[in-house]
Design a protein around this motif. Structure first.
Motif, short mmCIF file in Angstrom:
data_model
loop_
_atom_site.label_atom_id
_atom_site.label_comp_id
_atom_site.label_asym_id
_atom_site.label_seq_id
_atom_site.Cartn_x
_atom_site.Cartn_y
_atom_site.Cartn_z
N ALA A 1 -6.08 0.81 9.95
CA ALA A 1 -4.87 2.50 9.36
C ALA A 1 -4.66 3.03 11.01
CB ALA A 1 -5.82 3.26 8.28
N LEU B 1 -3.02 5.14 2.89
CA LEU B 1 -3.45 3.29 3.78
C LEU B 1 -2.64 2.43 3.19
CD1 LEU B 1 -6.69 3.28 3.46
CD2 LEU B 1 -6.06 3.24 4.99
N ASP B 2 -2.08 2.85 1.00
CA ASP B 2 -0.54 2.24 0.87
C ASP B 2 0.31 2.13 1.45
OD1 ASP B 2 0.46 0.58 -1.82
OD2 ASP B 2 1.41 2.26 -1.47
N LYS B 3 1.12 3.75 2.02
CA LYS B 3 2.28 3.31 3.12
C LYS B 3 2.00 2.54 4.28
CE LYS B 3 3.96 8.03 1.36
NZ LYS B 3 3.80 9.55 1.80
N GLY C 1 0.51 -0.05 4.77
CA GLY C 1 0.11 -1.73 4.64
C GLY C 1 -1.36 -1.59 4.82
N ARG D 1 -5.48 -2.65 5.48
CA ARG D 1 -6.03 -2.76 4.22
C ARG D 1 -7.63 -2.09 3.68
NH1 ARG D 1 -6.60 -7.00 7.59
NH2 ARG D 1 -8.05 -6.66 8.90
N ASP D 2 -7.76 -1.13 5.33
CA ASP D 2 -9.39 0.05 5.29
C ASP D 2 -8.71 0.66 6.42
OD1 ASP D 2 -9.62 -2.06 7.81
OD2 ASP D 2 -10.51 -3.12 6.36
N ARG D 3 -9.56 1.56 6.76
CA ARG D 3 -9.61 2.71 8.24
C ARG D 3 -9.03 2.30 8.95
NH1 ARG D 3 -11.77 7.87 4.58
NH2 ARG D 3 -12.47 8.49 6.68
N HIS E 1 -5.64 11.06 -0.66
CA HIS E 1 -5.00 11.50 0.36
C HIS E 1 -4.68 9.85 1.40
CE1 HIS E 1 -3.35 14.87 0.04
NE2 HIS E 1 -3.92 15.67 0.55
N GLU F 1 -0.99 14.09 4.60
CA GLU F 1 -1.39 12.58 4.97
C GLU F 1 -1.70 12.40 7.00
OE1 GLU F 1 0.77 10.38 1.35
OE2 GLU F 1 1.50 10.65 2.94
N SER G 1 -6.29 6.92 -0.44
CA SER G 1 -5.30 6.29 -0.80
C SER G 1 -4.16 5.84 -0.56
CB SER G 1 -5.83 5.96 -2.02
OG SER G 1 -5.13 5.07 -2.75
N SER G 2 -3.27 6.79 -0.21
CA SER G 2 -1.82 6.77 -0.25
C SER G 2 -1.29 6.69 1.32
CB SER G 2 -1.07 8.81 -0.60
OG SER G 2 0.46 8.80 -0.60
#
Length: 207
Positions: free
Chosen positions: A194, A183-185, A187, A189-191, A178, A148, A180-181
């Motif tokens: 991130a 981004l979730d970790k 918090g 909403r998009d790249r 990866h 990740e 999606s994971s």
């Protein structure tokens, strides 16, 4: 070698002249314009379409932050290097969040400024360790897997899922998982968010 066309936006005359002198001494750099305030800087960008902008944050009429926002709105690929007297975490965060790709303080050497301009011209971010440290102060770290982390570095470089897959030798579907994971970790909403969070939390480093 093709010269990098640079626009200077700096309100202090002596600082602007010093910048011009330093940059003009390099064969790879061509200073194509100078602006003493934010409004004029935006107008000159529209007229000359420089490769890179070197921008102060504290400007009359239109602030440096608003210059970043205006340029990135109309020219999404505008490449902006911040050169400021201020190194607080909020200034750095706001500048990077708005779209600046490099942040230097005015005590930076001519060589470091040149490196930042060259990096940004290539589409890379340039944030010295002091800027990364300030960003990292804002939020706690997150725990990403090694893969990740590799994907995140590619995201901060602006690569697509297919480009990341080619770079890492994995399937595009795996890249999506990866992304999606992480981004979730984080918090996020998009790249884009991130990328900002990654810089804040010290998850990626740029020399």
């Amino acid at each position: 070698m093709k010269q990098i066309r640079v626009l200077l936006i700096e309100d202090h005359f002596l600082a602007r002249m010093a910048l011009h002198s330093v940059l003009s001494g390099h064969a790879q750099i061509a200073v194509i314009g100078e602006a003493s305030d934010g409004e004029l800087g935006i107008a000159m960008y529209r007229e000359h379409r420089p490769d890179v902008v070197v921008l102060d944050l504290r400007l009359p009429r239109v602030s440096g932050f608003d210059v970043i926002i205006a340029l990135r709105k109309d020219f999404p690929t505008a490449k902006i290097v911040i050169l400021s007297n201020y190194q607080g975490s909020e200034d750095i965060y706001r500048a990077v969040r708005s779209g600046a790709m490099a942040y230097l303080t005015k005590d930076a050497s001519g060589e470091e400024l040149l490196n930042a301009i060259q990096s940004v011209h290539r589409g890379l971010r340039y944030l010295p360790h002091v800027a990364l440290d300030r960003l990292a102060e804002r939020t706690p770290a997150v725990d990403l897997t090694p893969r990740e982390s590799e994907v995140l570095v590619c995201i901060t470089q602006g690569r697509s899922n297919q480009e990341i897959a080619d770079e890492l030798g994995i399937a595009e579907k795996t890249v999506r998982i990866h992304v999606s994971s992480l981004l979730d970790k984080m918090g996020a909403r998009d790249r884009t968010q991130a990328t900002i969070y990654a810089l804040q939390r010290g998850l990626v480093h740029f020399d």
